[in-house]
Motif scaffolding. Structure first.
Motif, PDB file in Angstrom:
ATOM      1  N   UNK A 104      13.449  40.153 -25.539  1.00  0.00           N
ATOM      2  CA  UNK A 104      12.066  40.525 -25.212  1.00  0.00           C
ATOM      3  C   UNK A 104      11.101  39.438 -25.659  1.00  0.00           C
ATOM      4  N   UNK A 105      11.248  38.960 -26.896  1.00  0.00           N
ATOM      5  CA  UNK A 105      10.314  37.948 -27.390  1.00  0.00           C
ATOM      6  C   UNK A 105      10.606  36.564 -26.808  1.00  0.00           C
ATOM      7  N   UNK A 106      11.876  36.270 -26.515  1.00  0.00           N
ATOM      8  CA  UNK A 106      12.174  35.028 -25.806  1.00  0.00           C
ATOM      9  C   UNK A 106      11.455  35.006 -24.459  1.00  0.00           C
ATOM     10  N   UNK A 107      11.366  36.169 -23.814  1.00  0.00           N
ATOM     11  CA  UNK A 107      10.767  36.239 -22.480  1.00  0.00           C
ATOM     12  C   UNK A 107       9.270  35.970 -22.489  1.00  0.00           C
ATOM     13  N   UNK A 108       8.648  35.974 -23.667  1.00  0.00           N
ATOM     14  CA  UNK A 108       7.224  35.618 -23.767  1.00  0.00           C
ATOM     15  C   UNK A 108       7.031  34.109 -23.844  1.00  0.00           C
ATOM     16  N   UNK A 109       8.144  33.370 -24.036  1.00  0.00           N
ATOM     17  CA  UNK A 109       8.068  31.913 -24.174  1.00  0.00           C
ATOM     18  C   UNK A 109       8.842  31.162 -23.089  1.00  0.00           C
ATOM     19  N   UNK A 110       9.767  31.866 -22.426  1.00  0.00           N
ATOM     20  CA  UNK A 110      10.646  31.243 -21.434  1.00  0.00           C
ATOM     21  C   UNK A 110      10.447  31.943 -20.095  1.00  0.00           C
ATOM     22  N   UNK A 111      10.532  31.185 -19.011  1.00  0.00           N
ATOM     23  CA  UNK A 111      10.267  31.733 -17.679  1.00  0.00           C
ATOM     24  C   UNK A 111      11.174  32.875 -17.272  1.00  0.00           C
ATOM     25  N   UNK A 112      12.480  32.737 -17.565  1.00  0.00           N
ATOM     26  CA  UNK A 112      13.419  33.794 -17.177  1.00  0.00           C
ATOM     27  C   UNK A 112      14.509  33.920 -18.233  1.00  0.00           C
ATOM     28  N   UNK A 113      14.802  35.154 -18.633  1.00  0.00           N
ATOM     29  CA  UNK A 113      15.801  35.428 -19.667  1.00  0.00           C
ATOM     30  C   UNK A 113      16.921  36.274 -19.066  1.00  0.00           C
ATOM     31  N   UNK A 114      18.164  35.889 -19.384  1.00  0.00           N
ATOM     32  CA  UNK A 114      19.343  36.632 -18.946  1.00  0.00           C
ATOM     33  C   UNK A 114      19.952  37.313 -20.177  1.00  0.00           C
ATOM     34  N   UNK A 115      19.900  38.632 -20.185  1.00  0.00           N
ATOM     35  CA  UNK A 115      20.362  39.436 -21.322  1.00  0.00           C
ATOM     36  C   UNK A 115      21.768  39.948 -21.026  1.00  0.00           C
ATOM     37  N   UNK A 116      22.747  39.471 -21.792  1.00  0.00           N
ATOM     38  CA  UNK A 116      24.145  39.865 -21.577  1.00  0.00           C
ATOM     39  C   UNK A 116      24.611  40.756 -22.725  1.00  0.00           C
ATOM     40  N   UNK A 117      25.097  41.942 -22.390  1.00  0.00           N
ATOM     41  CA  UNK A 117      25.583  42.889 -23.402  1.00  0.00           C
ATOM     42  C   UNK A 117      26.816  43.596 -22.863  1.00  0.00           C
ATOM     43  N   UNK A 118      27.922  43.457 -23.571  1.00  0.00           N
ATOM     44  CA  UNK A 118      29.202  43.982 -23.097  1.00  0.00           C
ATOM     45  C   UNK A 118      29.302  45.499 -23.216  1.00  0.00           C
ATOM     46  N   UNK A 119      28.551  46.100 -24.148  1.00  0.00           N
ATOM     47  CA  UNK A 119      28.555  47.552 -24.308  1.00  0.00           C
ATOM     48  C   UNK A 119      27.686  48.182 -23.224  1.00  0.00           C
ATOM     49  N   UNK A 120      28.293  49.020 -22.393  1.00  0.00           N
ATOM     50  CA  UNK A 120      27.596  49.579 -21.229  1.00  0.00           C
ATOM     51  C   UNK A 120      26.376  50.400 -21.626  1.00  0.00           C
ATOM     52  N   UNK A 121      26.523  51.265 -22.622  1.00  0.00           N
ATOM     53  CA  UNK A 121      25.426  52.136 -23.037  1.00  0.00           C
ATOM     54  C   UNK A 121      24.252  51.318 -23.567  1.00  0.00           C
ATOM     55  N   UNK A 122      24.556  50.339 -24.407  1.00  0.00           N
ATOM     56  CA  UNK A 122      23.496  49.515 -24.993  1.00  0.00           C
ATOM     57  C   UNK A 122      22.813  48.662 -23.926  1.00  0.00           C
ATOM     58  N   UNK A 123      23.586  48.201 -22.951  1.00  0.00           N
ATOM     59  CA  UNK A 123      23.011  47.423 -21.851  1.00  0.00           C
ATOM     60  C   UNK A 123      22.030  48.274 -21.043  1.00  0.00           C
ATOM     61  N   UNK A 124      22.410  49.538 -20.775  1.00  0.00           N
ATOM     62  CA  UNK A 124      21.521  50.439 -20.037  1.00  0.00           C
ATOM     63  C   UNK A 124      20.241  50.723 -20.816  1.00  0.00           C
ATOM     64  N   UNK A 125      20.396  50.930 -22.123  1.00  0.00           N
ATOM     65  CA  UNK A 125      19.233  51.218 -22.973  1.00  0.00           C
ATOM     66  C   UNK A 125      18.270  50.032 -22.963  1.00  0.00           C
ATOM     67  N   UNK A 126      18.810  48.818 -23.123  1.00  0.00           N
ATOM     68  CA  UNK A 126      17.966  47.623 -23.128  1.00  0.00           C
ATOM     69  C   UNK A 126      17.229  47.474 -21.795  1.00  0.00           C
ATOM     70  N   UNK A 127      17.947  47.684 -20.690  1.00  0.00           N
ATOM     71  CA  UNK A 127      17.339  47.563 -19.372  1.00  0.00           C
ATOM     72  C   UNK A 127      16.197  48.573 -19.201  1.00  0.00           C
ATOM     73  N   UNK A 128      16.440  49.810 -19.600  1.00  0.00           N
ATOM     74  CA  UNK A 128      15.394  50.837 -19.516  1.00  0.00           C
ATOM     75  C   UNK A 128      14.169  50.445 -20.333  1.00  0.00           C
ATOM     76  N   UNK A 129      14.405  50.003 -21.571  1.00  0.00           N
ATOM     77  CA  UNK A 129      13.287  49.678 -22.458  1.00  0.00           C
ATOM     78  C   UNK A 129      12.498  48.463 -21.961  1.00  0.00           C
ATOM     79  N   UNK A 130      13.171  47.479 -21.379  1.00  0.00           N
ATOM     80  CA  UNK A 130      12.445  46.335 -20.804  1.00  0.00           C
ATOM     81  C   UNK A 130      11.514  46.807 -19.690  1.00  0.00           C
ATOM     82  N   UNK A 131      11.970  47.770 -18.908  1.00  0.00           N
ATOM     83  CA  UNK A 131      11.138  48.314 -17.827  1.00  0.00           C
ATOM     84  C   UNK A 131       9.930  49.045 -18.393  1.00  0.00           C
ATOM     85  N   UNK A 132      10.165  49.873 -19.418  1.00  0.00           N
ATOM     86  CA  UNK A 132       9.076  50.615 -20.063  1.00  0.00           C
ATOM     87  C   UNK A 132       8.053  49.660 -20.667  1.00  0.00           C
ATOM     88  N   UNK A 133       8.542  48.559 -21.231  1.00  0.00           N
ATOM     89  CA  UNK A 133       7.667  47.564 -21.856  1.00  0.00           C
ATOM     90  C   UNK A 133       7.040  46.609 -20.840  1.00  0.00           C
TER      91      UNK A 133
END
Length: 392
Positions: A104-133
């Motif tokens: 999230x904070x990298x994305x305030x300094x870099x044009x595009x960030x690719x977030x890789x997370x092998x845990x399916x549940x945690x990946x879904x949570x992160x994706x949801x929260x990025x949308x909310x934010x």
């Protein structure tokens, strides 16, 4: 990820019960379809842990919280914000994305960030929260970050890695080679895909051991918060072979203390020793971790109390990255000194001293706390001594 938790009734219940006893929540029957009391309790517990560590998350409606262990292991907003100040450019891959605070904070300094997370549940949570934010320049991938790099034909401006310090068989580990993933085994892949790697390691990692295991270290950032080292950050620049810069950063509520140097500067510096003068200086935790003990004295024009006593002194008060004290009294360490002192409560610290703080308290019946500070140490004449001080 149970999306029923995001329904209005469940969200209101979580907000209304932030101060409730968790056991009382667990003992009640859930009033919400598809949401168990255990899940409600987990959301409440995790959200409470975010109040000071992740205030943006805590204060944003509709944030979904993972279990409390994920919250405990994630970066704080303060440290994530600092990491973001190191990077720049158009693209960054976070190969160990987790909850996504750093992304999230990298994305305030870099044009595009690719977030890789092998845990399916945690990946879904992160994706949801990025949308909310409303952070739209982060793309999430439910995959291993290393596999993402292997499969990609692109080159990226930065790759960030925060490997797990917990090994399946060894438990909590301290050596880089035991981290998961073992970054030291993937240098060829990393530098095929980027010129710049930012690596986060545990604060206990020895700097010399880290330099031995890693390649192309350009900078080491020692990051402390409220006088506790939280993270070591290693900037790796492809083919960089010079003496790396060591940057100490102490994030305080009121200000940030910084000090930078090279190992060669410390090797070439010399200490000048003295008896305690009018003021005493104790380096902050980041400086102590960095080991720039001779250079501190030279840079700030301070005298050192002993080669292995990392306390400094002067007759005139100066700005300093650490705590400053006015020396009220100086005593040789023996029983008569304590009778003369007649002090029953104080904050105690030891430096290069044969007894522990606990044994000193027990032996001399001194309670913890108050406005007085006692420093026990060995002086430059090899004698044991202690100082009674007040904080400046």
């Amino acid at each position: 990820m149970n999306k029923n938790i995001l329904n209005t009734g469940a969200q209101n219940f979580i907000q209304d019960n932030l101060t409730a006893d968790i056991m009382s929540v667990l003992l009640k029957k859930s009033k919400f379809d598809g949401v168990s009391t255990k899940e409600l309790a987990e959301q409440i517990t995790s959200k409470k842990k975010c109040k000071t560590k992740l205030p943006v998350w805590y204060n944003t409606p509709q944030i979904y919280y993972p279990n409390k262990l994920n919250i405990e292991q994630t970066s704080s907003e303060a440290t994530a914000r600092y990491k973001a100040s190191i990077v720049s450019g158009n693209t960054l891959v976070d190969i160990t994305g987790g909850l996504g605070i750093d992304s999230y904070y990298f994305s305030t300094k870099v044009g595009r960030v690719f977030h890789c997370e092998i845990d399916d549940d945690l990946s879904q949570i992160a994706k949801h929260n990025f949308t909310v934010l409303n952070q739209k320049n982060i793309t999430t991938f439910n995959t291993s970050g290393l596999e993402f790099l292997e499969d990609s034909d692109s080159k990226f401006d930065w790759v960030f890695a925060d490997p797990s310090r917990r090994h399946k068989s060894k438990g909590k580990v301290t050596f880089l080679e035991d981290y998961t993933p073992d970054i030291t085994s993937y240098f060829n892949l990393l530098f095929e895909k980027t010129e710049n790697v930012l690596l986060k390691t545990a604060p206990l990692l020895d700097l010399t051991a880290g330099l031995k295991s890693l390649k192309f270290v350009k900078e080491i950032h020692i990051l402390a918060v409220n006088n506790e080292v939280k993270e070591l950050l290693w900037v790796l620049k492809h083919k960089f072979t010079q003496d790396p810069v060591i940057k100490t950063v102490h994030l305080k509520k009121s200000k940030t203390e910084t000090f930078s140097f090279k190992k060669s500067d410390e090797i070439e510096a010399h200490s000048i020793f003295s008896k305690p003068l009018k003021y005493l200086y104790e380096p902050n935790a980041a400086l102590l971790k960095a080991g720039s003990f001779k250079l501190i004295g030279k840079h700030f024009n301070l005298f050192k109390l002993h080669q292995h006593t990392h306390l400094y002194t002067s007759n005139d008060i100066i700005e300093f990255p650490g705590r400053r004290f006015h020396i009220e009294h100086s005593f040789p360490y023996h029983k008569a000194s304590f009778k003369k002192l007649d002090l029953h409560q104080a904050n105690i610290a030891t430096r290069n001293f044969p007894q522990s703080v606990a044994s000193i308290r027990k032996k001399h019946k001194i309670k913890d706390g108050g406005n007085q500070y006692l420093f026990f140490f060995k002086n430059h004449l090899q004698k044991l001594q202690f100082l009674q001080c007040n904080k400046v």
